[in-house]
Write an enzyme that holds these catalytic residues in place. Structure first.
Site, short mmCIF file in Angstrom:
data_model
loop_
_atom_site.label_atom_id
_atom_site.label_comp_id
_atom_site.label_asym_id
_atom_site.label_seq_id
_atom_site.Cartn_x
_atom_site.Cartn_y
_atom_site.Cartn_z
N SER A 92 -4.30 -2.13 3.13
CA SER A 92 -5.47 -2.91 2.74
C SER A 92 -6.09 -2.79 1.07
O SER A 92 -4.90 -2.68 0.48
CB SER A 92 -6.56 -2.67 3.66
OG SER A 92 -7.64 -3.76 3.86
N ASP A 345 -3.00 -12.58 9.42
CA ASP A 345 -4.07 -11.89 8.83
C ASP A 345 -4.56 -12.45 7.90
O ASP A 345 -4.12 -12.95 6.84
CB ASP A 345 -3.22 -10.46 8.23
CG ASP A 345 -4.37 -9.65 7.66
OD1 ASP A 345 -5.38 -9.87 7.65
OD2 ASP A 345 -3.73 -8.90 6.82
N HIS A 372 -3.26 -7.25 10.41
CA HIS A 372 -3.61 -6.64 9.54
C HIS A 372 -3.03 -4.87 9.31
O HIS A 372 -3.43 -4.31 10.38
CB HIS A 372 -5.01 -6.23 9.37
CG HIS A 372 -5.58 -5.80 7.88
ND1 HIS A 372 -5.39 -6.75 6.75
CD2 HIS A 372 -6.27 -4.84 7.54
CE1 HIS A 372 -5.81 -6.08 5.48
NE2 HIS A 372 -6.73 -4.90 6.16
#
Length: 411
Positions: A92, A345, A372
């Site tokens: 991320s 995602d 994710h």
């Protein structure tokens, strides 16, 4: 309204990961594994608090400089030499940091794995909700066209009920902490309802209240309740029970107070500051693709930048343009960075999802039916075959980097 972004890896608001796929790879190769907490997150808070003046030192550029200094410190601390190869990992935001660390300090970092990394800053991230809709329609993960139609219809019904003056009844139905009488509180309620679906898609089957399959099964099961509204009420009640949420807090005033708290131990104020100064990432719902209420606008979110930090709204586009120019956006000119994404995602929209023969023709892994940061977890027997294969490919690529680095040091 809170943005959804998990942060794992060399720096992150969720702390360092002491387990996962990268840890197993480190054990396989007999590697030293180190992690650094991001300045202003976790325990690394400024003793003067989170006043706007102190937050001027909170940036991705500062985080990368800290990582570079940390890398040199660890080398001295453990007596490492230039023959030791450094590879960074992150997921991320920390995945973006991992990629940028390799790009800005190639003499210190030989290769990088960037999982679910949003390297493209974007002010109006409306495509987030477009992917949410597509994923809720994806039959391979339990979605359907009927599910999407039911979700879109029920949000229109909730919004209509609020507009017709039924705030008290709606507030009771969804277990709100207070009756959403003010327009901004109605917006918070509608966003809280949307968050259940957005979070389900982003983290499907991993640490969230529902999977896409279960959510869509309830929304399309007319034997549960004749009206989609009643099925949504059931979903929210289940969500609150599973997440131990006594009631839905829909007060916009309380949200602003939370974001204004300069002594808070959470990371929400810091992250919102970075959205204002560097990234945007505002998950809006103003176009026709969005299934939820269109009251979630860019204006309603960026207004908080000036209110909380005295950052003019009209300065945001230039700030975001600078971020993309500085790092290269989703067309980086960096070799030996592996971008790993799941195709359901929403954050894949801001990552690198295609190979570039001019730079690196083998830098992308796109995992079918995966959400994710899923590749960062250790292998589990129930994982999808595509996820197993992706981890094997990451292992192969890391081993190849280590081998090529060793050959380079022999010359």
């Amino acid at each position: 309204m809170k943005q959804r972004l998990c942060v794992y890896g060399p720096a992150g608001e969720r702390g360092q990961r002491i387990d996962g796929h990268h840890v197993l790879m480190a054990e396989t190769h007999g590697a030293l594994l180190v992690a650094l907490e991001h300045r202003f997150y976790g325990q690394s808070l400024n003793p003067d608090g989170l006043e706007t003046e102190t937050l001027t030192h909170l940036s991705s550029q500062q985080a990368l400089s800290d990582l570079a200094v940390f890398r040199l410190y660890i080398s001295r601390r453990f007596g490492l030499s230039r023959a030791n190869t450094w590879i960074s990992f992150g997921g991320s935001y920390a995945g973006a940091l991992s990629a940028w660390l390799r790009g800005k300090f190639p003499h210190l970092i030989y290769g990088a794995v960037a999982s679910s990394a949003p390297v493209q800053a974007q002010l109006d991230f409306s495509s987030y909700n477009r992917v949410v809709a597509n994923s809720l329609m994806n039959e391979a993960v339990g979605g359907s066209k009927k599910c999407v139609a039911e979700v879109k219809g029920v949000f229109a019904a909730v919004e209509a009920a609020l507009l017709m003056g039924n705030e008290t009844e709606v507030g009771k139905d969804f277990g709100c902490c207070e009756t959403p009488l003010k327009p901004e509180d109605k917006t918070e309620l509608l966003q809280s309802l949307a968050d259940v679906f957005m979070g389900t898609v982003q983290y499907n089957e991993e640490g969230v209240a529902f999977s896409i399959a279960e959510l869509c099964d309830i929304m399309t099961n007319e034997s549960e309740a004749c009206e989609a509204y009643d099925r949504l009420v059931k979903i929210v009640a289940m969500y609150r029970a599973r997440e131990n949420v006594p009631c839905l807090d829909v007060s916009h005033e309380k949200l602003v107070l939370e974001l204004s708290n300069t002594k808070a131990s959470s990371s929400y104020r810091q992250w919102f500051y970075q959205t204002c100064t560097e990234f945007g990432f505002y998950q809006t719902c103003e176009d026709t693709h969005c299934l939820f209420s269109h009251v979630s606008t860019l204006e309603s979110q960026t207004e908080l930048c000036s209110r909380l930090f005295n950052i003019p709204q009209d300065s945001l586009p230039a700030r975001i343009d600078f971020t993309n120019q500085y790092y290269g956006g989703n067309r980086p000119q960096t070799q030996r960075v592996l971008y790993v994404n799941g195709n359901i995602d929403p954050w894949k929209e801001l990552s690198v999802v295609w190979n570039d023969t001019m730079v690196d023709d083998d830098r992308v892994i796109l995992i079918d039916g995966t959400a994710h940061c899923m590749d960062m977890n250790a292998d589990k027997s129930m994982d999808k075959p595509a996820l197993h294969q992706a981890r094997k490919e990451i292992e192969r690529r890391v081993a190849m980097w280590l081998k090529s680095a060793a050959l380079h040091h022999m010359v």
